[in-house]
Design an enzyme around this catalytic site. Structure first.
Site, PDB file in Angstrom:
ATOM      1  N   HIS A 114      -7.206  -6.251  -0.317  1.00 45.74           N
ATOM      2  CA  HIS A 114      -8.987  -5.648  -0.447  1.00 45.74           C
ATOM      3  C   HIS A 114      -8.440  -3.993   0.951  1.00 45.74           C
ATOM      4  CE1 HIS A 114     -12.442  -4.265  -1.799  1.00 45.74           C
ATOM      5  NE2 HIS A 114     -13.172  -4.326  -0.340  1.00 45.74           N
TER       6      HIS A 114
ATOM      7  N   GLU B   8      -7.076  -8.946  -4.026  1.00 44.76           N
ATOM      8  CA  GLU B   8      -7.971  -8.229  -3.217  1.00 44.76           C
ATOM      9  C   GLU B   8      -8.626  -9.096  -2.192  1.00 44.76           C
ATOM     10  OE1 GLU B   8      -9.723  -5.616  -3.486  1.00 44.76           O
ATOM     11  OE2 GLU B   8      -9.272  -4.013  -5.193  1.00 44.76           O
TER      12      GLU B   8
ATOM     13  N   SER C  11     -13.608   0.306  -2.243  1.00 45.34           N
ATOM     14  CA  SER C  11     -14.971  -1.126  -2.076  1.00 45.34           C
ATOM     15  C   SER C  11     -16.548  -0.213  -2.046  1.00 45.34           C
ATOM     16  CB  SER C  11     -14.829  -1.958  -0.419  1.00 45.34           C
ATOM     17  OG  SER C  11     -15.062  -2.563  -0.758  1.00 45.34           O
TER      18      SER C  11
END
Length: 516
Positions: free
Chosen positions: A425, A337, A199
């Site tokens: 995610h 995600e 990330s």
């Protein structure tokens, strides 16, 4: 085999780690080692400065402080939270407990958190399992973020007081320099360092690859679910810095007119020096709200600032020109995600505004026509805008200058499927760090133990092989723009050619329009 000593000599003094037990058996960890001086007082909003040496043996058995952030983001167990503070520039080292005849590859991890949260003390980031299974030395880095690490006050610098830009990136560079100086004492190979992150941490990896200042500090890179376009233009950084100072001076401040008097460097110095860390954090949180209501191109106030000596050009643009540091790269995203943000934490910027501001209404119309309105596909559109589409553009450009490998993480446990999160995610991190069997991951893996173990072995073997030889395990082909072969990581890993090709083409036309 000879056991590695838990007392190690660094360039600043001796540190004593601890031998792992139970699930960490066969490893040694050293935690909370300073890699720079405390960024307080005159060092606040400055590039990391050299730390002072110590005498005797420094205990390195507990994680250092987390960077300043909301307490809720520092949970490390039920009712337990990692202490926070500005004095947070420490790192942690995890190694197999045995001495090896040759130095071990080194993997340096940068955690994510949207540049506003995160701590290396999070149990998910425990590097012991990865170090043991892959015979590598793992380093995790605590750095400054939010207002403390990613606001640019350099325009207010004077001979009396200097403020630096891109402090968070400079922290990463300082940590990598520490690794170069010291990792041999822990059994690591300073000549074989892989930097990896997820990330915001994955974005930080790309920023390092675009930074001339990082050249020679690492030799391979892994960017997991990066958001390559979430950078801040230098002009916008000045707007955000000005607004932050005004909020710091008056918490009720709202965007004013063009006739506002400029804040003098002297007043800026007073505000930034005298404020408590709590007041700075509060002002930083209010700045997030200000960013939503102001007409600034850069959608978020915190992120790498483009246009200084550390980051002269945005990573996406550098990659398109084949100018990233020419090290082997693994880059990829997760199949679902956006579900994490849709269900738990809606912080993704508007895809429509981002595309129109950057490439125009025609690009937006072409892209949006390829997605169904609302529902999972609408969520995917937002996530593709932030993560997948720019990551593919990075891979396209970098594959021309260095070996590049692209993945898509599709694996979801029964629990993740049932709750609608899917392969969302950050879920690949449970495989990377072998955390499905931990207290944190057990609930996610319930009912899927065998498949979770298989996926963990797959991911760790690829990451470990890449750290060792800069190539994953056989069966994962290089990515090229001629074939666009992508490894889909699932219960049964397989290779696909150009998944989502029509959407990819539309996004890349928009990225080309942005560059031009």
């Amino acid at each position: 085999m000879t056991t590695l000593s838990s007392i190690v000599s660094t360039d600043l003094g001796l540190v004593e780690g601890v031998h792992g037990r139970r699930t960490r058996k066969g490893t040694i960890s050293w935690k909370g080692i300073p890699f720079a001086a405390a960024p307080i007082a005159a060092n606040r909003f400055r590039a990391p400065q050299p730390a002072a040496p110590w005498t005797g043996v420094r205990p390195a058995k507990e994680y250092g402080k987390a960077a300043v952030q909301d307490k809720r983001f520092t949970a490390i167990g039920p009712g337990k939270y990692q202490p926070t503070g500005e004095d947070c520039l420490t790192l942690n080292v995890f190694s197999p407990a045995t001495v090896r005849s040759t130095p071990r590859p080194v993997m340096v991890f940068i955690h994510g958190g949207a540049y506003i949260l995160g701590t290396t003390a999070t149990p998910l980031y425990d590097g012991a399992a990865l170090a043991r299974t892959q015979d590598v030395v793992v380093v995790t880095v605590q750095y400054r973020f939010g207002a403390f690490g990613y606001l640019d006050f350099s325009a207010y610098s004077t001979d009396e007081r200097t403020f630096d830009s891109n402090i968070g990136i400079r922290d990463h560079i300082a940590a990598l320099e520490w690794v170069q100086r010291n990792i041999a004492a822990f059994g690591g190979d300073a000549g074989n360092v892989t930097v990896f992150g997820e990330s915001a941490g994955g974005s930080a990896v790309l920023a390092l690859m675009a930074s001339p200042a990082a050249e020679g500090l690492f030799h391979a890179a892994i960017a997991e679910s990066p958001a390559p376009e979430l950078v801040v233009k230098r002009a916008d950084a000045r707007v955000y810095a000005d607004a932050f100072l005004r909020i710091l001076e008056n918490p009720e401040y709202r965007a004013g007119g063009r006739d506002e008097e400029p804040i003098s460097p002297e007043r800026a110095r007073q505000l930034l020096t005298k404020a408590s860390s709590a007041d700075l954090h509060k002002a930083g949180s209010r700045l997030m709200g200000y960013a939503k209501d102001t007409d600034v191109v850069s959608p978020v106030p915190y992120g790498p600032v483009v246009g200084d000596d550390v980051l002269p050009t945005a990573p996406l643009a550098v990659a398109q020109e084949g100018g990233l540091l020419p090290v082997p790269l693994i880059i990829g995203t997760n199949h679902d995600e956006g579900q994490l943000f849709a269900k738990a934490w809606n912080i993704l910027p508007s895809a429509e505004k981002t595309v129109i501001d950057a490439a125009g209404i025609d690009s937006w119309n072409e892209i949006s026509a390829l997605y169904e309105t609302g529902g999972p596909d609408g969520i995917r559109l937002s996530a593709d805008a932030v993560f997948w589409a720019p990551s593919v553009t990075i891979a396209d450009g970098h594959s021309a200058v260095a070996p590049t490998y692209v993945y898509r993480y599709d694996y979801a446990t029964r629990v993740l499927k049932k709750t609608g999160f899917g392969a969302t995610h950050a879920m690949e991190l449970f495989a990377v760090f072998g955390a499905f069997r931990s207290a944190l991951g057990a609930g996610i893996a319930a009912g899927s133990w065998r498949s979770a173990e298989r996926v963990t072995r797959t991911v760790q073997r690829h990451w470990g092989s890449f750290a060792m030889s800069h190539a994953p395990v056989a069966g994962w082909p290089k990515y090229t723009t001629n074939q666009r072969r992508v490894l889909v990581i699932d219960e049964r890993p397989h290779v696909r050619t150009d998944p989502g090709g029509e959407r990819r083409q539309a996004w890349q036309k928009a990225h080309a329009a942005r560059v031009s």
